[in-house]
Scaffold this motif. Structure first.
Motif: not given
Ligand SMILES: Cc1cc2nc3c(=O)[nH]c(=O)nc-3n(C[C@H](O)[C@H](O)[C@H](O)COP(=O)(O)OP(=O)(O)OC[C@H]3O[C@@H](n4cnc5c(N)ncnc54)[C@H](O)[C@@H]3O)c2cc1C
Ligand code: FES
Ligand code: FES
Lengths: 289, 158
Positions: B18-19, B21, B24, B59-62, B64
């Motif tokens: 879940p972590r 990003l 990625h 880069c600032t959203m998961l 999931v």
């Protein structure tokens, strides 16, 4: 490469669902709104929640409406929605002026008013606006909702009175007929946090100031406001001299610290100058109303 | 955690932490390298993609959080082998040098033009304030987005 520590993720479907999850998970859980403050903090490992509870699916938390003599803004309302809101602009142009200089258009599409308030960054523009307008926060937990004045909402930098198992659900701002309002900010470059900001509202009636509010961000004013400066203005004619005296008083209520954005005396100078500029424009708007 | 995201019209399902990003997930899990990854601090905009039509700094959203959403990356701009007007604009107007900022600039630029078909140069300048370019000095980027505005509109009215 910055990556958050391992974390669990849950998407809340309603306010009640979010609260029950946060309550059950306890201190190690955090709600995520726009994520534009929380996720960078998780990447830097300044925040290490074990679970994030996503509020993005909760439609009832988003929207702007008039209720009685209050403007009500849901916590998940985005910066972009606040910026473009005709209702907020009609009563308080300060919202549009402040939003226009918060971050950039991409961040504003997802970043929220509730997240901004709860992050309680000392430079948070909407915190200064909320304190200037003497708004209220509605905080909801499993035992119901409570209303807290925004001037009592903060427990210091990055700390608020929202407890584990609670979420901020709404912001409420009293409507004041005839009010003028304005926001001033000095930043190092477009989209940056302020070096200093000042936002005010003024009601001029019968040639004197009958109501006013002064908010400041980035200069460590208690609860982002300047009550002594406000007291100086009440019942006074909005002359340049009176406005300047209040602006100087506001600067005295600021406790700026030197950092990469500038030395303390420069920030204090800005607090006075920006408050004066905002007051002048708010007075003119109120007199024209 | 199982996640299913529709990217450029294709459904992608993966079992991820879940972590992870979104940037990625796109670049590493799906090996789609069009989306760039720059500052890692939500400032530069190189990682901009659309999630359900709105630009996001990925880069600032998961990843999931994009479950069930429609994501568009720079690779999704091409339609039936034809470049999008924003891509044509960057080609015609020499809108890039090193190209690092370009995918984000194109995603933001095309979104701006869609939002406001009559957008002015000044409004574009402000609109790309969340996208940083270290090479061009921005003039040609503004030209490129104006090109897209003019050509995207003629497409619609034609
Ligand atoms: C490049 C950049 C520039 C920026 N510039 C500025 C600026 O100039 N001025 C400014 O004011 N801000 C600025 N910001 C911050 C921006 O406004 C953020 O959107 C905001 O601080 C946080 O809102 P969010 O919705 O993203 O919240 P999140 O990051 O999701 O959450 C922030 C915190 O609030 C908590 N939280 C969120 N919603 C709730 C809720 N409903 N109830 C309880 N707790 C909640 C979260 O748990 C977290 O602790 C900037 C951000 C970036 C990335
Ligand atoms: S890499 Fe996401 S904003 Fe720079
Ligand atoms: S072309 Fe090199 S950063 Fe923009």
């Amino acid at each position: 490469m910055q990556t958050p520590a391992p974390v669990e993720y849950a998407k809340a479907t309603s306010i009640a669902d979010a609260i029950s999850r946060l309550e059950a998970l306890g201190e190690d859980s955090r709600p995520v709104a726009g994520g534009y403050s929380l996720i960078p903090m998780m990447k830097l490992r300044l925040a290490r929640p074990e679970t994030v509870v996503d509020l993005n699916g909760i439609a009832e938390l988003r929207g702007i409406r008039v209720e009685g003599n209050e403007l009500v803004v849901g916590a998940m309302t985005t910066h972009a929605d606040v910026l473009s809101s005709a209702i907020l602009f009609e009563h308080y142009p300060i919202f549009r002026e402040a939003e226009h200089v918060i971050a950039d258009p991409i961040v504003r599409m997802r970043g929220t008013i509730g997240g901004s308030m709860c992050q309680a960054d000392p430079a948070s523009d909407l915190s200064a606006v909320g304190s200037a307008l003497r708004g209220n926060a509605v905080i909801t937990g499993s035992s119901g909702s409570r209303t807290v004045p925004l001037r009592e909402f903060h427990d210091g930098p990055y700390e608020t009175v929202v407890q584990t198992g609670e979420i901020l659900t709404e912001l409420r701002y009293p409507i004041r007929p005839g009010a003028g309002s304005a926001y001033e900010k000095v930043e190092r470059r477009a989209g940056d946090w302020g070096v200093c900001t000042s936002g005010v509202f003024v009601v001029v009636s019968g040639g004197v100031i009958t109501d006013c509010g002064i908010g400041m961000a980035a200069v460590n004013a208690d609860h982002y406001c300047a009550p002594e400066a406000e007291a100086l203005l009440m019942g006074k004619a909005p002359t340049e001299e009176n406005l300047a005296a209040a602006a100087a008083a506001a600067a005295n209520e600021a406790n700026p610290i030197a950092d990469q954005r500038g030395p303390a005396d420069y920030k204090r100078h800005l607090a006075s100058e920006l408050t004066l500029r905002a007051l002048r424009r708010a007075v003119a708007a109120s007199q024209g109303a | 955690m199982q996640v299913s995201v529709n990217i450029n019209g294709v459904e992608h399902s993966r079992d991820i932490e879940p972590r992870t990003l979104l940037v990625h997930f796109i670049r590493d899990d799906l090996q789609m390298r069009g989306t760039h990854w720059g500052c890692d601090t939500s400032n530069c905009g190189a990682c901009t993609v659309w999630v359900d039509g709105a630009p996001v700094k990925s880069c600032t959203m998961l990843a999931v959080q994009a479950e069930g959403a429609e994501v568009t990356t720079v690779e999704g701009l091409v339609k039936d082998g034809a470049l999008d007007p924003i891509q044509e604009g960057f080609t015609e107007c020499h809108g890039l040098q090193c190209g690092y900022c370009t995918p984000g600039m194109m995603m933001t630029g095309r979104w701006l033009v869609d939002q406001n078909p009559n957008i002015t140069r000044e409004e574009i300048r402000e609109g790309i304030s969340g996208n940083i370019c270290r090479c061009t000095g921005y003039k040609n980027i503004l030209d490129a987005i104006e090109y897209a505005r003019d050509h995207a509109n003629s497409e619609v009215s034609a």
